[in-house]
Scaffold this active site. Structure first.
Site, mmCIF file in Angstrom:
data_model
loop_
_atom_site.group_PDB
_atom_site.id
_atom_site.type_symbol
_atom_site.label_atom_id
_atom_site.label_comp_id
_atom_site.label_asym_id
_atom_site.label_seq_id
_atom_site.Cartn_x
_atom_site.Cartn_y
_atom_site.Cartn_z
ATOM 1 N N HIS A 1 11.822 6.784 11.978
ATOM 2 C CA HIS A 1 12.778 7.118 10.909
ATOM 3 C C HIS A 1 13.831 8.104 11.435
ATOM 4 C CE1 HIS A 1 13.694 8.147 6.547
ATOM 5 N NE2 HIS A 1 14.195 9.205 7.186
ATOM 6 N N GLU A 2 13.361 9.173 12.097
ATOM 7 C CA GLU A 2 14.281 10.184 12.620
ATOM 8 C C GLU A 2 15.082 9.654 13.814
ATOM 9 O OE1 GLU A 2 14.941 12.840 11.054
ATOM 10 O OE2 GLU A 2 13.328 12.573 9.591
ATOM 11 N N HIS B 1 18.137 7.863 12.515
ATOM 12 C CA HIS B 1 19.212 8.821 12.235
ATOM 13 C C HIS B 1 19.927 9.218 13.531
ATOM 14 C CE1 HIS B 1 18.345 9.424 8.045
ATOM 15 N NE2 HIS B 1 17.154 9.956 8.242
ATOM 16 N N ASP C 1 17.800 12.290 2.588
ATOM 17 C CA ASP C 1 18.731 11.247 3.026
ATOM 18 C C ASP C 1 19.546 10.721 1.850
ATOM 19 O OD1 ASP C 1 17.652 11.546 5.530
ATOM 20 O OD2 ASP C 1 16.312 9.825 5.362
#
Length: 375
Positions: free
Chosen positions: A67-68, A71, A166
Site C-alpha cells: 500500500h505504502e 504511494h 488517503d
C-alpha cells in the site's frame, strides 16, 4: 538508540521498521491465534492456530507495505522525492520530502494506496476461490479469506475523507482544484479529519465500558488521538510552508557565533559557556578551523571526575554531513534536517569556514512572527 531500523530497500526506497511495530504485530498475532482462529477452525490445534496467525499477520503487513509502496512509486513518478517507508504501531507511512505541486499530483499519489489495497483484496479473493475449487485445507482458506477482509478494510478506512488519511488527501485535492488555495483546502480537509478523529475517540470510550470490547475501545482511542494530532500537524506544516516559502538559511542563521577552543577542559567549558550563555551546544574551533559541535549531553557522557582533564575536542561530535547545512537551503527543508540529527542545530560552513549556526528556534521565531501578522 534509533527508533527504527532498516529492513530492506525496494525500488531505491529504504524500508524501515519502527520498534513500536512489534507491539501491533504481537497484538494481531495474539488476537488471531487466541480468539479468531479457534472459532473459525476449532478442528485445528493450538499450534496450528499460532502458525496460521503468524503467516496471516506477515502477509497482512506485507500488504500494508505494498500500500505504502504504491504511494511512493506514484510520488517518484511525479518527481516527488521519497526518503523511505516506515512500518510502525499504526500501520505504515511513506515519507515524502515535498508536498505535491498540483491537485492532480495529490490525487494520484493519495488514491494509489487504496487502489493497491483493493487490488490485493481481489487477488486474495481469486486465491480463495482457487483454494476452494482445489479442495485445499480449511486452514489455508481461512487465512486467505481474512486477508481479503483485511485488505478491503484498509482500503475502505483509508478512503474516509478525513485528512491526513488517503481519502482526506483525495478530498483535499478536489478542494484544492476547486478553490485554487492549498491552505484553505487543507484547513477544510483537516477539519473533517479532526471530526472523524473525535468520532473514533468517542466510539472508543463507549467500547471501553462495553463488556468484551474494552481492548478494542482503548485501541480506538489511541488511533483517534493519533489522527487528531496528525491532522493538526499536517495543517500546521502547510501553513509553515506558505509563510516560510522562499526563506533561506542565510537569512535565519545566527552569524555572530559563540565558539569554544578545542583544548578547553570540560569543567571550564561548563562554567564559562554552558552556564553563562545557556546554549545547548557550541561549535568547537582550532584556530579558524571548525572541528565539530560539543553539546551539553556530550559533557554529561564524560564522568565528572574527568572533566578537568578532558577537552572539548575529545568530547565533541566531529563535523559530519548531518551537522552541516548550506546557507541556500530552504527554511522548511532546514527544519526537517534539524529534526533528523537529534541535536537541533546545524553548522553553516562555507569554504571550510564557519559562517553561522542554525537552530530550530531561529526558524520557529520567524514563523511565529509571520503567523501573528497573518491573523
Amino acid at each position: 538508540m534509533r527508533k527504527s531500523f532498516k529492513l530492506i530497500t525496494v525500488f531505491d526506497i529504504p524500508i524501515e521498521i519502527n520498534y513500536t511495530w512489534f507491539i501491533v504485530l504481537g497484538l494481531v498475532v495474539f488476537s488471531l491465534a487466541a480468539r479468531v482462529f479457534p472459532l473459525t477452525n476449532p478442528e485445528a490445534g493450538a499450534t496450528s492456530h499460532w502458525i496460521m496467525a503468524f503467516i496471516t499477520a506477515t502477509l497482512f503487513f506485507s500488504s500494508l507495505l505494498a500500500h505504502e509502496l504504491a504511494h511512493s512509486l506514484i510520488a517518484k513518478k511525479n518527481k516527488l522525492p521519497i526518503s523511505g517507508i516506515t512500518l510502525f504501531i499504526f500501520g505504515g507511512v511513506a515519507h515524502m520530502e515535498d508536498e505535491p505541486h498540483s491537485p492532480k499530483e495529490e490525487f494520484q499519489v493519495a488514491i494509489a494506496g487504496p487502489i493497491m489495497s483493493f487490488f490485493l483484496a481481489l487477488v486474495f479473493f481469486g486465491l480463495a476461490q482457487l483454494s476452494y475449487n482445489l479442495a485445499y485445507p480449511n486452514t489455508i482458506l481461512t487465512m486467505i479469506n481474512h486477508l481479503v477482509f483485511l485488505n478491503l478494510a484498509v482500503g475502505v478506512f483509508n478512503l474516509i475523507p478525513g485528512f491526513p488519511l488517503d481519502g482526506g488527501r483525495v478530498f483535499r485535492s478536489i478542494l484544492w482544484h476547486f478553490y485554487k488555495d492549498l491552505k484553505k483546502a487543507t484547513a477544510i480537509a483537516s477539519a473533517f479529519g479532526k471530526g472523524f478523529a473525535f468520532f473514533i475517540i468517542t466510539l472508543g470510550i463507549l467500547y471501553v465500558f462495553t463488556p468484551g470490547l474494552t481492548v478494542s475501545g482503548i485501541w480506538f482511542i489511541f488511533i483517534g488521538i493519533f489522527l487528531l494530532e496528525a491532522a493538526e500537524l499536517s495543517y500546521r506544516h502547510v501553513v509553515m510552508n506558505k509563510l516560510l516559502g522562499g526563506t533561506k538559511v542565510e537569512s535565519l542563521m545566527t552569524k555572530e557565533v559563540i565558539t569554544v577552543p578545542a583544548n578547553m577542559p570540560l569543567d571550564k567549558l561548563l562554567d564559562n559557556y554552558f552556564f553563562k550563555y545557556r546554549h545547548a551546544s557550541f561549535p568547537v574551533l582550532e584556530g579558524d578551523n571548525i572541528l565539530g559541535l560539543v553539546t551539553f549531553h556530550d559533557v554529561k557522557e564524560v564522568p565528572q571526575d574527568k572533566w578537568s582533564t578532558t577537552t572539548a575536542r575529545e568530547a565533541m561530535e566531529p563535523v559530519r554531513k548531518d551537522l552541516i547545512i548550506h546557507k541556500n537551503t530552504e527554511a522548511m527543508d532546514a527544519l526537517a534536517k534539524l529534526a533528523s540529527n537529534g541535536i537541533g542545530r546545524r553548522l553553516v560552513i562555507e569554504h571550510a569556514k564557519l559562517i553561522g549556526i542554525l537552530s530550530r528556534k531561529d526558524i520557529m521565531r520567524l514563523f511565529e512572527f509571520k503567523a501573528e501578522i497573518e491573523k
